[in-house]
Design a protein around this motif. Structure first.
Motif, mmCIF file in Angstrom:
data_model
loop_
_atom_site.group_PDB
_atom_site.id
_atom_site.type_symbol
_atom_site.label_atom_id
_atom_site.label_comp_id
_atom_site.label_asym_id
_atom_site.label_seq_id
_atom_site.Cartn_x
_atom_site.Cartn_y
_atom_site.Cartn_z
ATOM 1 N N VAL A 288 -56.356 50.447 1.141
ATOM 2 C CA VAL A 288 -56.637 49.467 1.965
ATOM 3 C C VAL A 288 -58.086 49.691 2.749
ATOM 4 N N GLY A 289 -58.970 48.793 2.966
ATOM 5 C CA GLY A 289 -60.409 48.864 3.463
ATOM 6 C C GLY A 289 -61.337 49.202 2.677
ATOM 7 N N THR A 290 -60.978 49.299 1.222
ATOM 8 C CA THR A 290 -62.203 49.663 0.179
ATOM 9 C C THR A 290 -62.626 48.363 -0.690
ATOM 10 N N PHE A 291 -62.416 47.275 -0.159
ATOM 11 C CA PHE A 291 -62.750 46.091 -0.843
ATOM 12 C C PHE A 291 -62.860 44.912 0.259
ATOM 13 N N GLU A 292 -63.808 44.203 0.170
ATOM 14 C CA GLU A 292 -64.209 43.276 1.175
ATOM 15 C C GLU A 292 -63.544 41.721 0.546
ATOM 16 N N PRO A 293 -62.529 41.331 0.884
ATOM 17 C CA PRO A 293 -61.927 40.008 0.393
ATOM 18 C C PRO A 293 -62.887 38.789 0.759
ATOM 19 N N GLU A 294 -62.769 37.612 0.096
ATOM 20 C CA GLU A 294 -63.483 36.380 0.690
ATOM 21 C C GLU A 294 -62.325 35.668 1.466
ATOM 22 N N VAL A 295 -63.022 35.410 2.728
ATOM 23 C CA VAL A 295 -62.002 34.848 3.460
ATOM 24 C C VAL A 295 -62.282 33.214 3.617
ATOM 25 N N THR A 296 -61.621 32.335 3.312
ATOM 26 C CA THR A 296 -61.979 31.140 3.261
ATOM 27 C C THR A 296 -61.271 30.117 4.155
ATOM 28 N N SER A 297 -60.316 30.579 5.036
ATOM 29 C CA SER A 297 -59.615 29.676 6.195
ATOM 30 C C SER A 297 -59.726 30.459 7.385
ATOM 31 N N LYS A 298 -59.269 29.667 8.120
ATOM 32 C CA LYS A 298 -59.324 30.470 9.596
ATOM 33 C C LYS A 298 -57.788 31.099 9.878
ATOM 34 N N TYR A 299 -57.197 30.665 8.903
ATOM 35 C CA TYR A 299 -55.793 31.362 9.331
ATOM 36 C C TYR A 299 -55.370 32.115 7.898
ATOM 37 N N VAL A 300 -55.330 33.610 8.056
ATOM 38 C CA VAL A 300 -55.208 34.197 6.900
ATOM 39 C C VAL A 300 -54.073 35.240 7.303
ATOM 40 N N ILE A 301 -53.196 35.477 6.218
ATOM 41 C CA ILE A 301 -52.105 36.517 6.336
ATOM 42 C C ILE A 301 -52.145 37.292 4.882
ATOM 43 N N ASN A 302 -51.245 38.286 5.220
ATOM 44 C CA ASN A 302 -50.677 39.169 4.046
ATOM 45 C C ASN A 302 -49.438 38.772 4.028
ATOM 46 N N TYR A 303 -48.752 38.288 2.780
ATOM 47 C CA TYR A 303 -47.436 38.122 2.600
ATOM 48 C C TYR A 303 -46.856 39.543 1.878
ATOM 49 N N VAL A 304 -45.797 40.135 2.801
ATOM 50 C CA VAL A 304 -45.592 41.457 2.441
ATOM 51 C C VAL A 304 -43.943 41.678 2.228
ATOM 52 N N GLY A 305 -43.765 42.649 0.999
ATOM 53 C CA GLY A 305 -42.276 42.825 0.698
ATOM 54 C C GLY A 305 -41.418 41.620 0.172
ATOM 55 N N ASP A 306 -42.444 41.097 -0.923
ATOM 56 C CA ASP A 306 -41.471 40.085 -1.653
ATOM 57 C C ASP A 306 -42.363 40.616 -3.188
ATOM 58 N N TYR A 307 -41.208 40.751 -4.161
ATOM 59 C CA TYR A 307 -41.601 41.037 -5.378
ATOM 60 C C TYR A 307 -41.774 39.975 -6.504
ATOM 61 N N ASN A 308 -41.709 38.843 -5.897
ATOM 62 C CA ASN A 308 -41.923 37.551 -6.965
ATOM 63 C C ASN A 308 -40.804 37.514 -7.776
ATOM 64 N N ILE A 309 -39.620 38.051 -7.689
ATOM 65 C CA ILE A 309 -38.269 37.798 -8.539
ATOM 66 C C ILE A 309 -38.165 36.516 -8.992
ATOM 67 N N GLN A 310 -38.392 36.109 -10.204
ATOM 68 C CA GLN A 310 -38.380 34.942 -10.864
ATOM 69 C C GLN A 310 -39.067 33.824 -10.108
ATOM 70 N N GLY A 311 -40.269 34.176 -9.122
ATOM 71 C CA GLY A 311 -41.113 33.412 -8.731
ATOM 72 C C GLY A 311 -40.883 33.157 -7.135
ATOM 73 N N ASP A 312 -40.082 34.014 -6.405
ATOM 74 C CA ASP A 312 -39.835 33.982 -5.118
ATOM 75 C C ASP A 312 -41.218 33.808 -4.384
ATOM 76 N N ALA A 313 -42.074 34.713 -4.533
ATOM 77 C CA ALA A 313 -43.206 34.618 -3.757
ATOM 78 C C ALA A 313 -44.091 33.609 -3.994
ATOM 79 N N GLU A 314 -44.005 33.018 -5.220
ATOM 80 C CA GLU A 314 -44.983 31.932 -5.369
ATOM 81 C C GLU A 314 -44.453 30.929 -4.696
ATOM 82 N N ILE A 315 -43.076 30.648 -4.635
ATOM 83 C CA ILE A 315 -42.523 29.536 -3.878
ATOM 84 C C ILE A 315 -42.926 29.519 -2.420
#
Lengths: 116, 482
Positions: free
Chosen positions: B146-173
């Protein structure tokens, strides 16, 4: 009178335990901050006092507090009948009880781990 | 005693999608790859298609395996020239001989400047707890990446979505809801997550945390090191999900956007949830998951799907998980910490549940006891997050409990008489006996009408957010909080 207050506090405790997650952060010091931050702001909202949102962390407390106050009001109609000074007493009692259940009386030994 | 390794690699590390996940150890350590876990991704499931191991042998244990590791890393990058990111996982064998994996990774990165390598030191003998592995990899990731890459921020509202492993698409929903509100998701930890996105977690304004059991460590560290607050949410169930979306929205001042989504989704899916609730009322459930579903589901499957939770258990849950789970259970539910098979069987005999929601391994025992079982780790026909997902869960519970197979499998064809003059009862013939269509059960309530695949259509969806970007969220004082 005291029993009535205790009963009301337990009703609010039940609501928090069933519908909230903020009271169960992983360390005791974390839980102290959460309980203090969110329940103080909930009291301010219920008593229509100004609420500080100076930092992102305060804003998180406020978010949980707004929804908690809304849940309290819709679930317990007796809250609307109470005077503000009594609401303050009620919320003080609630804070003490939640502190006991989640921190001082909790059997969770991980609460005292010095690291995350 | 491989659980620390499993908890690090299979649960947290391996859902990262654009990464070669190399296991440094004997090929047997890669045998149980968990590639049936269904943590899908939008890059054609690259991370599920392949399993990589350095294939350590006895001679490497005697003479060391660093050369072998280096050659394997280079070979992997050559075999997959489009992939430039790698995670290396230590095993008991490579840890015991003391291979310096960090030094090897560093050397390769110097020789191949376009690649980046993450090293996870969580060998199996580190402990019998999967959760210990979650902890190790959380801390390793924030320390190393963490901190070794600068992401492109395109919104005023920015989150990390944490602790979801996309089981059958959960995270994408869930991401679809956030993006419809105009929120940018900088990274998902780690389902369908991208390696470089996760290196840029430090630029988010808020960490939205689902599974506190597996990922609270990185949220807590992000709070300590970068001042990013953590908001815990529930993505399961109509009411908890509605409240959760509203919480995230309120943090940014996007309440109208959240309300529009909640109203639309509830209107569309609530009648179908009601259809199942009426038919599942009072059915007894043993909720025996890993950790977080213990408390994500204990109250809301009762409130919204109508079933009665008669027992909760968890093998890997911490004391904190039981605090949460027990707090949310109804009175009378039996809570068992780290049960063995015998205790599970005793509970089944005593409680006589109509269905058991658990993982695939205890599930096999459950099936032999002839009790309907659902896999709630990898899911049956998920995703189960989201409004529609919750209806899919109700549908799967209904299908399991009322399946005609239970009538047929109860017959022992070697001795029981087989009725030949009548067929078996279908689900509806059993479940609808007491259902009367009236104003409380309107005809608009019907079984699930959604599509088989509800995730693929979200990929590549364009979100319009220019209007929402005009707003600033308030830092200051508000009156009465609303």
């Amino acid at each position: 009178m005291e029993d009535l207050m205790k009963d009301k506090i337990e009703q609010l405790v039940d609501y928090i335990m069933k519908w909230c997650l903020w009271q169960f952060h992983s360390r005791a010091w974390d839980r102290e901050k959460q309980n203090e931050g969110i329940l103080t702001k909930t009291m301010q909202i219920l008593c229509e006092e100004p609420v500080e949102l100076e930092t992102p962390t305060y804003r998180c407390y406020w978010v949980d507090a707004v929804l908690l106050a809304k849940g309290f009001k819709s679930t317990y109609p007796w809250l609307a009948m109470m005077e503000k000074k009594d609401i303050k007493l009620l919320m003080k009692g609630l804070k003490d009880r939640i502190d006991y259940l989640t921190i001082t009386g909790s059997l969770n030994k991980e609460l005292s781990n010095p690291l995350y | 005693m491989r659980l620390r390794f499993l908890g690090a690699k299979h649960v947290i590390g391996a859902p990262m999608k654009d990464v070669i996940h190399l296991c440094h150890g004997p090929v047997g350590c890669t045998y149980d790859t968990w590639h049936t876990k269904r943590y899908i991704s939008d890059n054609d499931n690259f991370q599920l298609k392949y399993a990589w191991a350095t294939d350590m042998k006895e001679k490497h244990v005697v003479f060391g395996a660093e050369k072998l590791l280096k050659q394997n890393i280079i070979d992997c990058f050559k075999a997959f020239p489009d992939i430039k990111r790698m995670s290396i996982y230590q095993t008991c064998a490579s840890a015991l001989i003391g291979d310096d994996m960090n030094a090897v990774a560093k050397k390769v990165m110097e020789e191949m400047p376009d690649v980046d390598i993450f090293v996870c030191n969580a060998p199996g003998f580190g402990g019998p707890s999967q959760s210990g592995g979650h902890h190790k990899i959380n801390i390793a990731w924030i320390d190393q990446k963490v901190g070794t890459f600068e992401p492109e921020v395109t919104s005023k509202y920015v989150i990390n979505y944490v602790g979801d492993y996309n089981i059958q698409g959960d995270a994408e929903i869930m991401l679809d809801y956030f993006q419809r509100m105009g929120i940018q998701i900088l990274s998902t930890f780690t389902g369908n997550g991208s390696y470089d996105d996760l290196r840029g977690m430090h630029r988010a304004q808020l960490n939205v945390l689902e599974c506190a059991r597996s990922a609270e460590y990185i949220c807590n560290e992000l709070k300590k090191r970068y001042g990013i607050p953590r908001l815990d949410i529930d993505g399961f169930g109509f009411e908890p999900l509605s409240v959760s979306l509203m919480k995230v929205a309120m943090f940014f001042g996007l309440e109208k956007e959240a309300k529009a989504i909640i109203d639309e989704e509830t209107a569309r899916w609530r009648p179908e949830l009601n259809w199942y609730e009426k038919r599942l009322k009072g059915k007894k459930v043993c909720l025996w998951p890993g950790g977080s579903k213990l408390w994500h589901w204990a109250h809301v499957i009762e409130e919204e799907i109508g079933v009665k939770v008669v027992s909760v258990y968890s093998k890997f849950g911490h004391q904190g998980d039981f605090e949460k789970g027990v707090a949310r259970c109804s009175e009378g539910a039996l809570a068992i910490d780290d049960p063995n098979e015998l205790e599970g069987l005793e509970a089944m005999e005593m409680l006589k549940p109509d269905i058991i929601l658990t993982g695939v391994r205890p599930g096999e025992v459950v099936k032999k006891a002839r009790i309907p079982y659902m896999n709630i780790h990898a899911y049956h026909n998920g995703p189960y997050k989201g409004f529609e997902g919750w209806v899919r869960l109700a549908r799967d519970i209904y299908n399991a409990i009322y399946s005609p197979i239970h009538q047929l499998s109860g017959l022992d064809i070697s001795k029981d008489e087989r009725p030949t003059d009548k067929g078996f009862l279908t689900r509806r013939m059993i479940s609808d006996v007491d259902i009367i269509e009236d104003e409380t059960t309107p005809s608009s309530e019907q079984p699930y009408t959604g599509e088989y695949d509800i995730v693929s259509k979200l990929r590549g969806k364009i979100y319009s957010s220019s209007q929402k970007q005009e707003k600033e969220y308030i830092i200051g004082v508000v009156q009465g909080g609303t």
